[in-house]
Enzyme design. Sequence first.
Site, PDB file in Angstrom:
ATOM      1  N   LYS A 195       1.007  -1.046   0.098  1.00  0.00           N
ATOM      2  CA  LYS A 195      -0.124   0.076  -0.135  1.00  0.00           C
ATOM      3  C   LYS A 195       0.840   1.198   0.058  1.00  0.00           C
ATOM      4  O   LYS A 195       1.614   1.336   0.867  1.00  0.00           O
ATOM      5  CB  LYS A 195      -0.832   0.078   1.430  1.00  0.00           C
ATOM      6  CG  LYS A 195      -2.183   0.725   1.131  1.00  0.00           C
ATOM      7  CD  LYS A 195      -2.129   2.335   0.925  1.00  0.00           C
ATOM      8  CE  LYS A 195      -1.732   3.061   2.215  1.00  0.00           C
ATOM      9  NZ  LYS A 195      -1.481   4.468   1.937  1.00  0.00           N
ATOM     10  N   GLY A 248       6.881   4.715   8.189  1.00  0.00           N
ATOM     11  CA  GLY A 248       6.045   5.980   8.719  1.00  0.00           C
ATOM     12  C   GLY A 248       6.211   6.421   9.782  1.00  0.00           C
ATOM     13  O   GLY A 248       7.176   6.392  10.163  1.00  0.00           O
ATOM     14  N   SER A 249       5.120   7.369  10.283  1.00  0.00           N
ATOM     15  CA  SER A 249       5.576   8.042  11.587  1.00  0.00           C
ATOM     16  C   SER A 249       5.271   7.025  12.785  1.00  0.00           C
ATOM     17  O   SER A 249       4.789   5.943  12.652  1.00  0.00           O
ATOM     18  CB  SER A 249       4.433   9.126  11.569  1.00  0.00           C
ATOM     19  OG  SER A 249       3.070   8.577  11.342  1.00  0.00           O
ATOM     20  N   THR A 250       5.884   7.661  13.848  1.00  0.00           N
ATOM     21  CA  THR A 250       5.818   6.655  14.995  1.00  0.00           C
ATOM     22  C   THR A 250       4.333   6.521  15.485  1.00  0.00           C
ATOM     23  O   THR A 250       3.727   5.569  15.967  1.00  0.00           O
ATOM     24  CB  THR A 250       6.818   7.435  15.974  1.00  0.00           C
ATOM     25  OG1 THR A 250       8.205   7.329  15.735  1.00  0.00           O
ATOM     26  CG2 THR A 250       6.590   6.534  17.521  1.00  0.00           C
ATOM     27  N   GLU A 251       3.288   7.761  15.290  1.00  0.00           N
ATOM     28  CA  GLU A 251       2.209   7.472  15.643  1.00  0.00           C
ATOM     29  C   GLU A 251       1.641   6.681  14.921  1.00  0.00           C
ATOM     30  O   GLU A 251       0.866   5.650  15.673  1.00  0.00           O
ATOM     31  CB  GLU A 251       1.539   9.084  15.405  1.00  0.00           C
ATOM     32  CG  GLU A 251       0.413   9.512  15.949  1.00  0.00           C
ATOM     33  CD  GLU A 251       0.004  10.740  15.285  1.00  0.00           C
ATOM     34  OE1 GLU A 251       0.812  11.333  14.538  1.00  0.00           O
ATOM     35  OE2 GLU A 251      -1.136  11.064  15.241  1.00  0.00           O
ATOM     36  N   GLY A 253       2.573   3.976  13.603  1.00  0.00           N
ATOM     37  CA  GLY A 253       3.368   2.820  13.911  1.00  0.00           C
ATOM     38  C   GLY A 253       2.599   2.078  14.923  1.00  0.00           C
ATOM     39  O   GLY A 253       2.535   0.866  15.069  1.00  0.00           O
ATOM     40  N   GLU A 270       9.754   0.803  10.589  1.00  0.00           N
ATOM     41  CA  GLU A 270      10.914   2.035  10.275  1.00  0.00           C
ATOM     42  C   GLU A 270      10.010   3.268  10.822  1.00  0.00           C
ATOM     43  O   GLU A 270       9.251   3.579   9.718  1.00  0.00           O
ATOM     44  CB  GLU A 270      11.330   1.919   8.984  1.00  0.00           C
ATOM     45  CG  GLU A 270      12.059   0.761   8.416  1.00  0.00           C
ATOM     46  CD  GLU A 270      13.267   0.496   9.336  1.00  0.00           C
ATOM     47  OE1 GLU A 270      13.703   1.608   9.792  1.00  0.00           O
ATOM     48  OE2 GLU A 270      13.692  -0.316   9.431  1.00  0.00           O
ATOM     49  N   CYS A 304      13.636  10.356   7.335  1.00  0.00           N
ATOM     50  CA  CYS A 304      13.385   9.982   8.707  1.00  0.00           C
ATOM     51  C   CYS A 304      14.822  10.052   9.617  1.00  0.00           C
ATOM     52  O   CYS A 304      14.565  10.328  10.676  1.00  0.00           O
ATOM     53  CB  CYS A 304      13.062   8.732   8.619  1.00  0.00           C
ATOM     54  SG  CYS A 304      13.943   7.766   7.501  1.00  0.00           S
ATOM     55  N   GLU A 401       9.940  15.647  15.764  1.00  0.00           N
ATOM     56  CA  GLU A 401      10.190  15.331  14.454  1.00  0.00           C
ATOM     57  C   GLU A 401       9.363  16.411  13.600  1.00  0.00           C
ATOM     58  O   GLU A 401       8.154  16.479  13.383  1.00  0.00           O
ATOM     59  CB  GLU A 401       9.832  13.973  13.976  1.00  0.00           C
ATOM     60  CG  GLU A 401      10.526  13.828  12.550  1.00  0.00           C
ATOM     61  CD  GLU A 401      10.215  12.554  12.002  1.00  0.00           C
ATOM     62  OE1 GLU A 401       9.077  11.916  12.188  1.00  0.00           O
ATOM     63  OE2 GLU A 401      11.211  11.840  11.308  1.00  0.00           O
TER      64      GLU A 401
HETATM   65  P1  NAP Z   1       2.320   8.452   7.929  1.00  0.00           P
HETATM   66  O1  NAP Z   1       1.452   9.392   8.016  1.00  0.00           O
HETATM   67  O2  NAP Z   1       2.563   7.555   9.191  1.00  0.00           O
HETATM   68  O3  NAP Z   1       1.926   7.384   6.635  1.00  0.00           O
HETATM   69  C1  NAP Z   1       2.850   6.268   6.349  1.00  0.00           C
HETATM   70  C2  NAP Z   1       2.028   5.358   5.665  1.00  0.00           C
HETATM   71  O4  NAP Z   1       1.076   4.830   6.478  1.00  0.00           O
HETATM   72  C3  NAP Z   1       1.269   5.956   4.165  1.00  0.00           C
HETATM   73  O5  NAP Z   1       1.060   5.108   3.355  1.00  0.00           O
HETATM   74  C4  NAP Z   1      -0.032   6.114   5.006  1.00  0.00           C
HETATM   75  O6  NAP Z   1      -1.270   6.230   4.087  1.00  0.00           O
HETATM   76  C5  NAP Z   1      -0.320   5.074   6.075  1.00  0.00           C
HETATM   77  N1  NAP Z   1      -1.312   5.278   6.892  1.00  0.00           N
HETATM   78  C6  NAP Z   1      -1.558   6.381   7.879  1.00  0.00           C
HETATM   79  N2  NAP Z   1      -2.447   5.971   8.633  1.00  0.00           N
HETATM   80  C7  NAP Z   1      -2.443   4.324   8.629  1.00  0.00           C
HETATM   81  C8  NAP Z   1      -3.564   3.660   9.403  1.00  0.00           C
HETATM   82  N3  NAP Z   1      -4.271   4.197  10.352  1.00  0.00           N
HETATM   83  N4  NAP Z   1      -3.539   2.557   9.040  1.00  0.00           N
HETATM   84  C9  NAP Z   1      -2.444   1.862   8.391  1.00  0.00           C
HETATM   85  N5  NAP Z   1      -1.823   2.748   7.374  1.00  0.00           N
HETATM   86  C10 NAP Z   1      -2.025   4.298   7.681  1.00  0.00           C
HETATM   87  O7  NAP Z   1       3.742   8.989   7.697  1.00  0.00           O
HETATM   88  P2  NAP Z   1       4.005  10.115   6.796  1.00  0.00           P
HETATM   89  O8  NAP Z   1       3.562  11.655   7.163  1.00  0.00           O
HETATM   90  O9  NAP Z   1       3.586   9.668   5.278  1.00  0.00           O
HETATM   91  O10 NAP Z   1       5.668  10.117   6.606  1.00  0.00           O
HETATM   92  C11 NAP Z   1       6.364  10.537   7.558  1.00  0.00           C
HETATM   93  C12 NAP Z   1       6.951   9.905   8.497  1.00  0.00           C
HETATM   94  O11 NAP Z   1       7.448   8.651   8.070  1.00  0.00           O
HETATM   95  C13 NAP Z   1       7.808  10.404   9.294  1.00  0.00           C
HETATM   96  O12 NAP Z   1       7.923  10.104  10.599  1.00  0.00           O
HETATM   97  C14 NAP Z   1       9.413   9.771   9.125  1.00  0.00           C
HETATM   98  O13 NAP Z   1      10.195   9.779   9.989  1.00  0.00           O
HETATM   99  C15 NAP Z   1       9.047   8.318   8.842  1.00  0.00           C
HETATM  100  N6  NAP Z   1       9.681   7.669   7.787  1.00  0.00           N
HETATM  101  C16 NAP Z   1      10.540   6.671   8.381  1.00  0.00           C
HETATM  102  C17 NAP Z   1      11.286   6.087   7.566  1.00  0.00           C
HETATM  103  C18 NAP Z   1      12.391   5.099   8.022  1.00  0.00           C
HETATM  104  O14 NAP Z   1      13.138   4.299   7.371  1.00  0.00           O
HETATM  105  N7  NAP Z   1      12.280   4.815   9.390  1.00  0.00           N
HETATM  106  C19 NAP Z   1      11.382   6.407   6.197  1.00  0.00           C
HETATM  107  C20 NAP Z   1      10.674   7.193   5.921  1.00  0.00           C
HETATM  108  C21 NAP Z   1       9.754   7.960   6.667  1.00  0.00           C
HETATM  109  P3  NAP Z   1      -1.665   7.607   3.361  1.00  0.00           P
HETATM  110  O15 NAP Z   1      -0.364   8.503   3.093  1.00  0.00           O
HETATM  111  O16 NAP Z   1      -2.185   6.924   2.186  1.00  0.00           O
HETATM  112  O17 NAP Z   1      -2.513   8.251   4.266  1.00  0.00           O
END
Ligand code: NAP
Length: 498
Positions: A195, A248-251, A253, A270, A304, A401
């Site tokens: 996804k 994605g985000s810790t929240e 996660g 991650e 990240c 962050e």
């Molecule tokens: P995000 O809001 O957590 O979204 C990440 C993914 O999760 C997206 O595909 C999102 O879908 C999906 N998602 C959102 N809510 C969900 C739920 N309730 N259930 C299942 N999936 C859900 O993060 P973001 O704002 O896109 O990305 C930024 C974050 O990612 C930052 O905190 C960054 O540090 C982290 N990150 C970490 C790494 C690493 O390798 N550690 C790499 C890149 C980014 P939609 O976007 O379609 O809503």
Amino acid sequence: METSSTVVETLPQVKEFVSGRHKMLIDGKLVEAASGKTFPSYNPATGEVLAEVPEGDKEDIDRAVSAARRAFEGRWRQVTPSERGQLIWKLGELIEKHADEFAQIESLDNGKPVAVARVADVPLAVDLFRYMAGWATKIEGNTIPLSVPGGGYLAYTLREPVGVAGQIIPWNFPLLMAAWKLGPALAAGCAVVLKVAEQTPLSALRLGGLIQEAGFPAGVVNIVTGFGETAGAALAAHPGVDKIAFTGSTEVGKLIVQAAAGNLKKVSLELGGKSPNVVFKDADLEVAIPGAASAIFFNHGQCCCAGSRLYVEKSVFDKVVEGVAEQGKQIKLGPGMDLSTQMGPLVSSEQLERVCGYLASGRQEGAKAVIGGQRVGERGYFVAPTVLTEVKPSMKVYQEEIFGPVVAAMPFSDAREVEAAANETIYGLAAGIWTRDISKAHSLAERLRAGTVWINCFNVFDAALPFGGYKQSGWGREMGHEVLENYTETKSVCVRIK
Ligand code: NAP
Ligand code: MG
């Protein structure tokens, strides 16, 4: 931001693809969402709609998971490790063949400079597939000597694919994040439902076409576009999924962990970071200053592992801060498709709002912007590279962050003090150290609670080098052979032979 003659011409095949009717890859077919619904993806340089893509939801996830299950229990099992490796390798080759196209798609959809995508995102994705192709034939068990009284046993382990893997990725490196997820899962012999992020669906949809072309059996890879709250949540909770890998985000996660509890599927995460970057006074500042600037400004701070907390030894603090600020001032902002652009827009209006919210909170709490501190222009989602000083540990800009081009710079007196400060965070993804003193460098590297420590460099990635987080930055590792742990189960077989 005036347009210049350095704007690259959009390739005809990119124009055709972007404006075409987009379809997801499910069960070896390119399909629309079951509901027939679509949603827009925007060009962040202009804020205009770039494309309409299928709005996959629970029903599409169900279809994709069933297809993955059939593939896993059927055709994919009969494919030998060598053939699996060849398919993964071929996918890497196909991406390389279309590298210019992918770089442009990534730039248009995400906002990053096309020149950066061409030398970073795309080749790193190609390399990841090549590296993982090699692993397909090397996932081995062990023979285990047993001490059971009387003996007479042969015992060995098998490493088997965990089954159907659900994978959810963010928007900051859309193609590369897809590669980090798909490569190891396929090498291990899993079938996958991926996804992708709603903000940047296009490169993964293009990848879907190449997966078909490479010749993967139907259902081995399924790619669904849609929203996190619907498609993502359905995948994380799905009882037919054996493992969920999330970036994605810790929240979010934490929501994934809760959703996975239903069938106790395996989880790897991650997540976010607030990575410390430590400059000692004995560092080669000619290298450390541009290094610290690129640690935060690369990919517009949307990394990240961004070096967002810059700790500088007192006696060189002013010099380093001025130097990083000067580097930030020189950065040319503009649309990603302009070859002279060094920093593009943030990915979305939400992200712009979020970063500007942090800048306002920093101002309110008494931080000082040496450069930047505000949005640039009215069109597109541009934010000026920002260096904050007079930052206190109680401030939000210090603790949270930001995921934008904003660095908080703090002075420190000695190694012990900076070690405590660097570790004083809920995160533990990465860290940087700049010094000429090798024993200082290695001893601090040992004491930092972070999954990656870069010494006299930053943001160095390699398919062979594990990456992932301590503390609330995640569970498990991506890349290297360690990532294969995420996608395999170990089976112990014990045979009585005497
Ligand atoms: P995000 O809001 O957590 O979204 C990440 C993914 O999760 C997206 O595909 C999102 O879908 C999906 N998602 C959102 N809510 C969900 C739920 N309730 N259930 C299942 N999936 C859900 O993060 P973001 O704002 O896109 O990305 C930024 C974050 O990612 C930052 O905190 C960054 O540090 C982290 N990150 C970490 C790494 C690493 O390798 N550690 C790499 C890149 C980014 P939609 O976007 O379609 O809503
Ligand atoms: Mg977009």
